[in-house]
Design a protein around this motif. Sequence first.
Motif, PDB file in Angstrom:
ATOM      1  N   GLU A   3       0.842  -1.185   0.000  1.00 42.18           N
ATOM      2  CA  GLU A   3       0.000   0.000   0.000  1.00 42.18           C
ATOM      3  C   GLU A   3       0.887   1.247   0.000  1.00 42.18           C
ATOM      4  O   GLU A   3       1.950   1.288   0.612  1.00 42.18           O
ATOM      5  N   THR A   4       0.420   2.283  -0.701  1.00 41.72           N
ATOM      6  CA  THR A   4       1.063   3.594  -0.653  1.00 41.72           C
ATOM      7  C   THR A   4       0.039   4.569  -0.107  1.00 41.72           C
ATOM      8  O   THR A   4      -1.040   4.743  -0.672  1.00 41.72           O
ATOM      9  N   VAL A   5       0.373   5.214   1.016  1.00 42.79           N
ATOM     10  CA  VAL A   5      -0.568   6.026   1.769  1.00 42.79           C
ATOM     11  C   VAL A   5      -0.154   7.488   1.706  1.00 42.79           C
ATOM     12  O   VAL A   5       0.966   7.842   2.092  1.00 42.79           O
ATOM     13  N   LEU A   6      -1.029   8.348   1.208  1.00 43.10           N
ATOM     14  CA  LEU A   6      -0.779   9.789   1.197  1.00 43.10           C
ATOM     15  C   LEU A   6      -1.535  10.415   2.355  1.00 43.10           C
ATOM     16  O   LEU A   6      -2.753  10.238   2.484  1.00 43.10           O
ATOM     17  N   ILE A   7      -0.806  11.162   3.212  1.00 45.32           N
ATOM     18  CA  ILE A   7      -1.382  11.772   4.404  1.00 45.32           C
ATOM     19  C   ILE A   7      -1.110  13.266   4.380  1.00 45.32           C
ATOM     20  O   ILE A   7       0.043  13.692   4.255  1.00 45.32           O
ATOM     21  N   THR A   8      -2.146  14.070   4.504  1.00 45.79           N
ATOM     22  CA  THR A   8      -1.951  15.518   4.609  1.00 45.79           C
ATOM     23  C   THR A   8      -1.871  15.914   6.084  1.00 45.79           C
ATOM     24  O   THR A   8      -2.449  15.253   6.948  1.00 45.79           O
ATOM     25  N   THR A 106      -2.831   4.263  -2.863  1.00 43.45           N
ATOM     26  CA  THR A 106      -3.952   3.356  -2.617  1.00 43.45           C
ATOM     27  C   THR A 106      -4.771   3.761  -1.397  1.00 43.45           C
ATOM     28  O   THR A 106      -5.896   3.291  -1.222  1.00 43.45           O
ATOM     29  N   VAL A 107      -4.188   4.612  -0.537  1.00 42.61           N
ATOM     30  CA  VAL A 107      -4.899   5.107   0.645  1.00 42.61           C
ATOM     31  C   VAL A 107      -4.660   6.609   0.751  1.00 42.61           C
ATOM     32  O   VAL A 107      -3.517   7.070   0.705  1.00 42.61           O
ATOM     33  N   LEU A 108      -5.730   7.363   0.903  1.00 40.73           N
ATOM     34  CA  LEU A 108      -5.645   8.813   1.111  1.00 40.73           C
ATOM     35  C   LEU A 108      -6.187   9.136   2.489  1.00 40.73           C
ATOM     36  O   LEU A 108      -7.288   8.703   2.847  1.00 40.73           O
ATOM     37  N   VAL A 109      -5.402   9.903   3.267  1.00 43.91           N
ATOM     38  CA  VAL A 109      -5.868  10.383   4.573  1.00 43.91           C
ATOM     39  C   VAL A 109      -5.939  11.905   4.523  1.00 43.91           C
ATOM     40  O   VAL A 109      -4.903  12.584   4.487  1.00 43.91           O
ATOM     41  N   ASN A 110      -7.154  12.433   4.480  1.00 39.50           N
ATOM     42  CA  ASN A 110      -7.387  13.880   4.504  1.00 39.50           C
ATOM     43  C   ASN A 110      -7.378  14.350   5.949  1.00 39.50           C
ATOM     44  O   ASN A 110      -8.387  14.240   6.663  1.00 39.50           O
ATOM     45  N   ASN A 111      -6.233  14.859   6.406  1.00 38.99           N
ATOM     46  CA  ASN A 111      -6.111  15.218   7.801  1.00 38.99           C
ATOM     47  C   ASN A 111      -5.831  16.709   8.030  1.00 38.99           C
ATOM     48  O   ASN A 111      -6.135  17.246   9.093  1.00 38.99           O
ATOM     49  N   ALA A 112      -5.281  17.401   7.051  1.00 38.36           N
ATOM     50  CA  ALA A 112      -4.879  18.799   7.248  1.00 38.36           C
ATOM     51  C   ALA A 112      -6.070  19.665   7.653  1.00 38.36           C
ATOM     52  O   ALA A 112      -7.169  19.530   7.113  1.00 38.36           O
ATOM     53  N   GLY A 113      -5.837  20.553   8.604  1.00 42.37           N
ATOM     54  CA  GLY A 113      -6.905  21.454   9.022  1.00 42.37           C
ATOM     55  C   GLY A 113      -6.504  22.246  10.250  1.00 42.37           C
ATOM     56  O   GLY A 113      -5.467  22.001  10.861  1.00 42.37           O
ATOM     57  N   TYR A 114      -7.337  23.196  10.602  1.00 40.35           N
ATOM     58  CA  TYR A 114      -7.097  24.017  11.784  1.00 40.35           C
ATOM     59  C   TYR A 114      -8.427  24.602  12.239  1.00 40.35           C
ATOM     60  O   TYR A 114      -9.435  24.523  11.528  1.00 40.35           O
ATOM     61  N   ILE A 134     -10.023  24.697   3.562  1.00 40.81           N
ATOM     62  CA  ILE A 134      -9.134  23.624   4.024  1.00 40.81           C
ATOM     63  C   ILE A 134      -9.922  22.420   4.516  1.00 40.81           C
ATOM     64  O   ILE A 134      -9.471  21.278   4.404  1.00 40.81           O
ATOM     65  N   HIS A 135     -11.134  22.657   5.047  1.00 38.23           N
ATOM     66  CA  HIS A 135     -11.902  21.555   5.617  1.00 38.23           C
ATOM     67  C   HIS A 135     -12.897  20.917   4.655  1.00 38.23           C
ATOM     68  O   HIS A 135     -13.351  19.793   4.912  1.00 38.23           O
ATOM     69  N   VAL A 136     -13.249  21.613   3.573  1.00 38.93           N
ATOM     70  CA  VAL A 136     -14.230  21.059   2.634  1.00 38.93           C
ATOM     71  C   VAL A 136     -13.680  21.001   1.210  1.00 38.93           C
ATOM     72  O   VAL A 136     -13.603  19.923   0.608  1.00 38.93           O
ATOM     73  N   GLU A 137     -13.293  22.136   0.665  1.00 39.90           N
ATOM     74  CA  GLU A 137     -12.854  22.151  -0.736  1.00 39.90           C
ATOM     75  C   GLU A 137     -11.608  21.303  -0.968  1.00 39.90           C
ATOM     76  O   GLU A 137     -11.553  20.528  -1.933  1.00 39.90           O
ATOM     77  N   VAL A 138     -10.618  21.437  -0.084  1.00 40.89           N
ATOM     78  CA  VAL A 138      -9.374  20.684  -0.278  1.00 40.89           C
ATOM     79  C   VAL A 138      -9.603  19.176  -0.180  1.00 40.89           C
ATOM     80  O   VAL A 138      -9.200  18.434  -1.091  1.00 40.89           O
ATOM     81  N   PRO A 139     -10.251  18.648   0.877  1.00 40.30           N
ATOM     82  CA  PRO A 139     -10.472  17.199   0.896  1.00 40.30           C
ATOM     83  C   PRO A 139     -11.351  16.693  -0.235  1.00 40.30           C
ATOM     84  O   PRO A 139     -11.152  15.576  -0.730  1.00 40.30           O
TER      85      PRO A 139
END
Length: 276
Positions: A3-8, A106-114, A134-139
């Motif tokens: 698996e390749t995991v992209l995490i923001t 193969t895995v996306l983790v939408n985590n960035a935010g404030y 950052i919380h809606v448009e970006v993810p």
Amino acid sequence: MRETVLITGATSGIGAEFARQFAARGCDLVLVARAPGPLEETAETLRTQWGVAVQTIAADLLDDDGLARVLARLSGAGRPAAEGAAEPAAGHEGARHIDTGRPPVTVLVNNAGYGLVKPFADNTLDDEVRHLRIHVEVPLALTHAALQSMRIRGHGTIITIASVAGFTPRGTYGAAKAAMISFSRWANLTYGPGGIRITAVCPGFVHTEFHQRMGADKASVPGILWLDAGLVVREALRDTAAGKAVSVPSLRYKVLVALARVAPSSVVAKLARRGR
């Protein structure tokens, strides 16, 4: 295939914990964060400790070019690089949108935010619009890009960090998280039959840098409501593997969410103001 995991937002808090737990499972990583220094430090620690491949993308997701480079990695990897295209330097994505033939995400983790500590009318409109982005448009943009290749392959996982605030009347933060909870429910139903798991993770108060950065009063939150990031991620991964569209880590927050659905809005709103 590994698996390749992209995490923001991968260098602190819940994002860093996702990186550690995925690395411990032997997954390769693509880490996204704004500051190159902490990004490289995090990547090197994970490479050394777990022996996994770690690519880094230093990008501000509220900047058009930064977002474009992450979208390019999600949608373009896995195909040969264009003829004559140069490789970015030493694991970093450069300013050009270069398809390098790297393994597909193969895995996306939408985590960035404030968070914003002030109520809506006390913030500038620009602050509120950037917060919403950052919380809606970006993810949504990252999810859309990831789905293109995941649908072709017939499998994939998308995890978006929402919040229990999405079940409460809590200003634009709660509204943004509610939007992502609703979207994840629909998307899991729609794309789940095609082998793609989509989950909104809804933690409560978590011991991370999140509240310090927004200037919130942590002392106003009872100790029993604080969660450990490790527990949040473990339960999130378990619920995602089970195909759940919404994950609420810990029994205490499951109970609180259930109560929030039936209690008067005025009572729920008062409780939700804690920690601001």
